[in-house]
Design a protein around this motif. Structure first.
Motif, short mmCIF file in Angstrom:
data_model
loop_
_atom_site.label_atom_id
_atom_site.label_comp_id
_atom_site.label_asym_id
_atom_site.label_seq_id
_atom_site.Cartn_x
_atom_site.Cartn_y
_atom_site.Cartn_z
N UNK A 88 0.75 -1.17 0.00
CA UNK A 88 0.08 -0.01 0.03
C UNK A 88 0.67 1.32 -0.11
N UNK A 89 2.05 1.49 0.80
CA UNK A 89 2.92 2.07 0.76
C UNK A 89 3.42 2.59 -0.53
N UNK A 90 4.10 1.65 -1.28
CA UNK A 90 4.28 1.47 -2.44
C UNK A 90 3.57 2.23 -3.54
N UNK A 91 2.25 1.89 -3.60
CA UNK A 91 1.17 2.24 -4.44
C UNK A 91 0.97 3.63 -4.15
N UNK A 92 0.93 4.31 -2.82
CA UNK A 92 0.64 5.48 -2.53
C UNK A 92 1.75 6.35 -2.88
N UNK A 93 2.93 6.07 -2.68
CA UNK A 93 4.18 6.91 -3.49
C UNK A 93 4.07 6.88 -4.61
N UNK A 94 3.92 5.77 -5.48
CA UNK A 94 3.83 5.70 -7.00
C UNK A 94 2.77 6.85 -7.47
N UNK A 95 1.64 6.79 -6.90
CA UNK A 95 0.52 7.96 -7.31
C UNK A 95 1.02 9.27 -6.92
N UNK A 96 1.61 9.37 -5.67
CA UNK A 96 2.27 10.79 -5.53
C UNK A 96 3.38 11.12 -6.40
N UNK A 97 4.13 10.45 -6.76
CA UNK A 97 5.22 10.83 -7.69
C UNK A 97 4.64 11.27 -9.08
N UNK A 98 3.68 10.28 -9.57
CA UNK A 98 3.03 10.38 -10.83
C UNK A 98 2.23 11.69 -10.86
N UNK A 99 1.50 11.92 -9.77
CA UNK A 99 0.65 13.38 -9.53
C UNK A 99 1.66 14.37 -9.70
N UNK A 100 2.69 14.38 -9.00
CA UNK A 100 3.81 15.46 -9.00
C UNK A 100 4.31 15.69 -10.10
N UNK A 101 4.72 14.81 -11.10
CA UNK A 101 5.28 14.98 -12.28
C UNK A 101 4.22 15.43 -13.37
N UNK A 102 2.94 14.87 -13.22
CA UNK A 102 1.82 15.62 -14.11
C UNK A 102 1.46 17.12 -13.83
N UNK A 103 1.73 17.36 -12.47
CA UNK A 103 1.41 19.04 -12.38
C UNK A 103 2.60 19.76 -12.77
N UNK A 104 3.71 19.20 -12.77
CA UNK A 104 5.05 19.76 -13.08
C UNK A 104 4.90 20.02 -14.62
N UNK A 105 4.58 18.98 -15.29
CA UNK A 105 4.40 18.99 -16.76
C UNK A 105 3.38 20.04 -17.17
N UNK A 106 2.34 20.12 -16.47
CA UNK A 106 1.18 21.03 -16.78
C UNK A 106 1.78 22.36 -16.71
N UNK A 107 2.53 22.85 -15.64
CA UNK A 107 2.90 24.01 -15.54
C UNK A 107 3.95 24.30 -16.25
N UNK A 108 4.80 23.49 -16.96
CA UNK A 108 5.63 23.97 -18.22
C UNK A 108 4.91 24.27 -19.44
N UNK A 109 3.79 23.37 -19.80
CA UNK A 109 2.87 23.71 -20.88
C UNK A 109 2.34 25.00 -20.86
N UNK A 110 1.60 25.45 -19.56
CA UNK A 110 1.04 26.83 -19.37
C UNK A 110 1.90 27.78 -19.73
N UNK A 111 3.45 27.64 -19.35
CA UNK A 111 4.14 28.95 -19.37
C UNK A 111 4.49 29.28 -20.94
#
Length: 103
Positions: free
Chosen positions: A80-103
């Motif tokens: 469960x911890x591994x899956x939560x961390x994977x989701x957390x890192x994927x979400x952070x990566x998605x947000x970072x990519x969206x912020x680069x696209x909006x600039x």
């Protein structure tokens, strides 16, 4: 086609689990046989010094951790911890990519 892939993946996963179990039971068997031998040797040669407990204790810790891994008992960082961390890192990566696209 998709079903064949899933079936093959499940087969590989089951085979991997069987190999893990065989490895653990081999380790456990060695632990028991060797420690019985050490106890007999210790009691026959120097019964006043019970040193066989030390290797039994040390190896026992290793067997315990091996069992925890094989039987998937990880109270600290389990699946469960591994899956939560994977989701957390994927979400952070998605947000970072969206912020680069909006600039």
């Amino acid at each position: 086609m998709q079903t064949d892939y899933r079936q093959e993946e499940r087969f590989r996963e089951a085979k991997k689990r069987v190999e893990e179990l065989k490895g653990f039971y081999g380790n456990l068997t060695s632990y028991i046989v060797v420690n019985i031998g050490l106890a007999i040797l210790n009691l026959m040669t120097s019964p006043e010094q019970l040193w066989f407990f030390w290797p039994m204790f040390g190896w026992g810790i290793g067997v315990l951790f091996h069992a925890m891994k094989v039987f998937r008992f990880t109270p600290f960082m389990g699946k469960d911890w591994e899956e939560r961390k994977i989701r957390q890192f994927m979400e952070a990566e998605r947000k970072r990519n969206e912020s680069f696209k909006s600039e």
